[in-house]
Design a protein around this motif. Structure first.
Motif, PDB file in Angstrom:
ATOM      1  N   GLN A  36       0.850  -1.186   0.000  1.00 12.01           N
ATOM      2  CA  GLN A  36       0.000   0.000   0.000  1.00 12.01           C
ATOM      3  C   GLN A  36       0.884   1.235   0.000  1.00 12.01           C
ATOM      4  OE1 GLN A  36      -3.528   0.584   0.047  1.00 12.01           O
ATOM      5  NE2 GLN A  36      -2.759   2.662  -0.282  1.00 12.01           N
ATOM      6  N   SER A  37       0.755   2.056  -1.043  1.00 18.27           N
ATOM      7  CA  SER A  37       1.481   3.320  -1.115  1.00 18.27           C
ATOM      8  C   SER A  37       0.502   4.459  -0.868  1.00 18.27           C
ATOM      9  CB  SER A  37       2.129   3.485  -2.492  1.00 18.27           C
ATOM     10  OG  SER A  37       3.072   2.469  -2.731  1.00 18.27           O
ATOM     11  N   GLY A  38       0.744   5.229   0.175  1.00 17.18           N
ATOM     12  CA  GLY A  38      -0.148   6.328   0.527  1.00 17.18           C
ATOM     13  C   GLY A  38      -1.041   5.938   1.682  1.00 17.18           C
ATOM     14  N   THR A  43      -7.117   3.707   2.755  1.00 16.45           N
ATOM     15  CA  THR A  43      -6.318   2.723   2.034  1.00 16.45           C
ATOM     16  C   THR A  43      -7.230   1.779   1.259  1.00 16.45           C
ATOM     17  OG1 THR A  43      -6.312   1.108   3.832  1.00 16.45           O
ATOM     18  CG2 THR A  43      -4.572   2.794   3.862  1.00 16.45           C
ATOM     19  N   THR A  68       4.177   7.535   1.206  1.00 16.53           N
ATOM     20  CA  THR A  68       4.076   8.416   0.046  1.00 16.53           C
ATOM     21  C   THR A  68       3.176   7.817  -1.029  1.00 16.53           C
ATOM     22  OG1 THR A  68       6.331   9.151   0.474  1.00 16.53           O
ATOM     23  CG2 THR A  68       5.388   9.681  -1.685  1.00 16.53           C
ATOM     24  N   PRO A  69       2.173   8.566  -1.516  1.00 18.97           N
ATOM     25  CA  PRO A  69       1.307   8.054  -2.589  1.00 18.97           C
ATOM     26  C   PRO A  69       2.022   8.141  -3.937  1.00 18.97           C
ATOM     27  CG  PRO A  69       0.624  10.256  -1.964  1.00 18.97           C
ATOM     28  CD  PRO A  69       1.737   9.877  -1.026  1.00 18.97           C
ATOM     29  N   SER A  75       8.029   5.304  -3.571  1.00 19.01           N
ATOM     30  CA  SER A  75       7.501   5.459  -2.214  1.00 19.01           C
ATOM     31  C   SER A  75       8.424   4.787  -1.190  1.00 19.01           C
ATOM     32  CB  SER A  75       6.092   4.858  -2.136  1.00 19.01           C
ATOM     33  OG  SER A  75       5.519   5.083  -0.876  1.00 19.01           O
TER      34      SER A  75
END
Length: 212
Positions: A36-38, A43, A68-69, A75
Motif C-alpha cells: 500500500q502506497s499512501g 487505504t 508516500t502516494p 515510495s
C-alpha cells in the motif's frame, strides 16, 4: 481448492479496488494488498472492508505500508524502506482469496522488478480491469500482450464505466480474452449499491471455476 485471483488494471484510478471489494463480497473471500502506497487517505484495504462488507479478519495485513502516494519503488525509497520480493508471497487462506496489485501491470516494485514479474512467479489467474472510455483499446491490448509475454494466466476482463459496446467487443475479439462483465459507475457508492450492481452485471459462476 478455493478460487484465488489477482486483480490488476490497465492504469491507476480506474476502479479496480471497487471491483475487488465487490468480488471479495460475492466470494466471501479474504483480501490482500501486498503493498500500500499512501496512508493519508483511505487505504485500499479499508475501502474493501467498507464496501465489501468483509470482516476485519478477512482483510489480511499488507506486506508493506508506505506513506508516500507514489509508485512503490519511489515510495519505498522516500520512506527509506527496502522492498524484499521474497516477502511477497500470497497468504494461505481457508477460502477464496482476492489479491490486488497497485496501478497497472508494469508498475515497478523496485528498480529491477515490476508487479507483472511477481504475478508471473505466482501463476495465479489474473482479472484485468479496463476502462470503457476512449483510449482503452490501446491500453488494454498492450496490457494483455504484457501478460501473455510473461505467461501469466488471464481469467478474464472486467470493464468499468459506461457501456461502450464497440470498445468492449473489439478488445475481447482482438485480445482473445473472456469478457466477465461491466461494472457501471454508480451515482452513490455504497456497499449495497455495489453488491446489487455486481449481481446484475456478473455471473458468479464465472468466478467459482478452479483451474485444474
Amino acid at each position: 481448492m478455493s478460487p484465488r485471483f489477482v486483480i490488476s488494471g490497465t492504469d491507476t484510478g480506474i476502479g479496480k479496488t471497487v471491483f475487488a471489494a465487490a468480488l471479495t463480497h460475492a466470494l466471501r473471500a479474504s483480501y490482500w494488498k501486498p503493498i500500500q502506497s499512501g496512508l493519508e487517505e483511505e487505504t485500499d484495504s479499508a475501502m474493501v472492508e467498507r464496501l465489501g462488507g468483509a470482516p476485519r479478519a478477512r482483510i489480511l495485513p499488507e506486506a508493506y505500508r508506505l506513506k508516500t502516494p507514489a509508485s512503490p519503488h519511489l515510495s519505498a525509497r522516500l520512506d527509506n524502506v527496502a522492498i524484499d520480493p521474497a516477502l511477497l508471497l500470497p497468504p494461505e487462506t481457508e477460502g477464496p482469496l482476492v489479491i490486488e496489485g497497485a496501478g497497472g501491470l508494469l508498475v515497478p516494485l523496485t528498480d529491477e522488478l515490476l508487479f507483472a514479474d511477481i504475478f508471473a512467479r505466482w501463476q495465479i489467474p489474473l482479472i484485468l480491469c479496463a476502462r470503457t472510455a476512449l483510449g482503452t483499446i490501446n491500453h488494454t491490448l498492450l496490457s494483455l500482450e504484457a501478460l501473455r509475454l510473461r505467461a501469466i494466466p488471464v481469467h478474464g476482463l472486467v470493464f468499468i464505466g459506461e457501456e461502450n459496446a464497440e470498445n468492449e467487443r473489439v478488445i475481447t475479439d482482438i485480445g482473445g480474452v473472456r469478457r466477465l462483465g461491466r461494472l457501471p459507475r454508480l451515482p452513490e457508492m455504497t456497499a449495497g449499491a455495489l453488491h446489487q450492481a455486481f449481481a446484475r452485471q456478473f455471473d458468479l459462476a464465472d468466478f467459482l471455476e478452479v483451474p485444474a
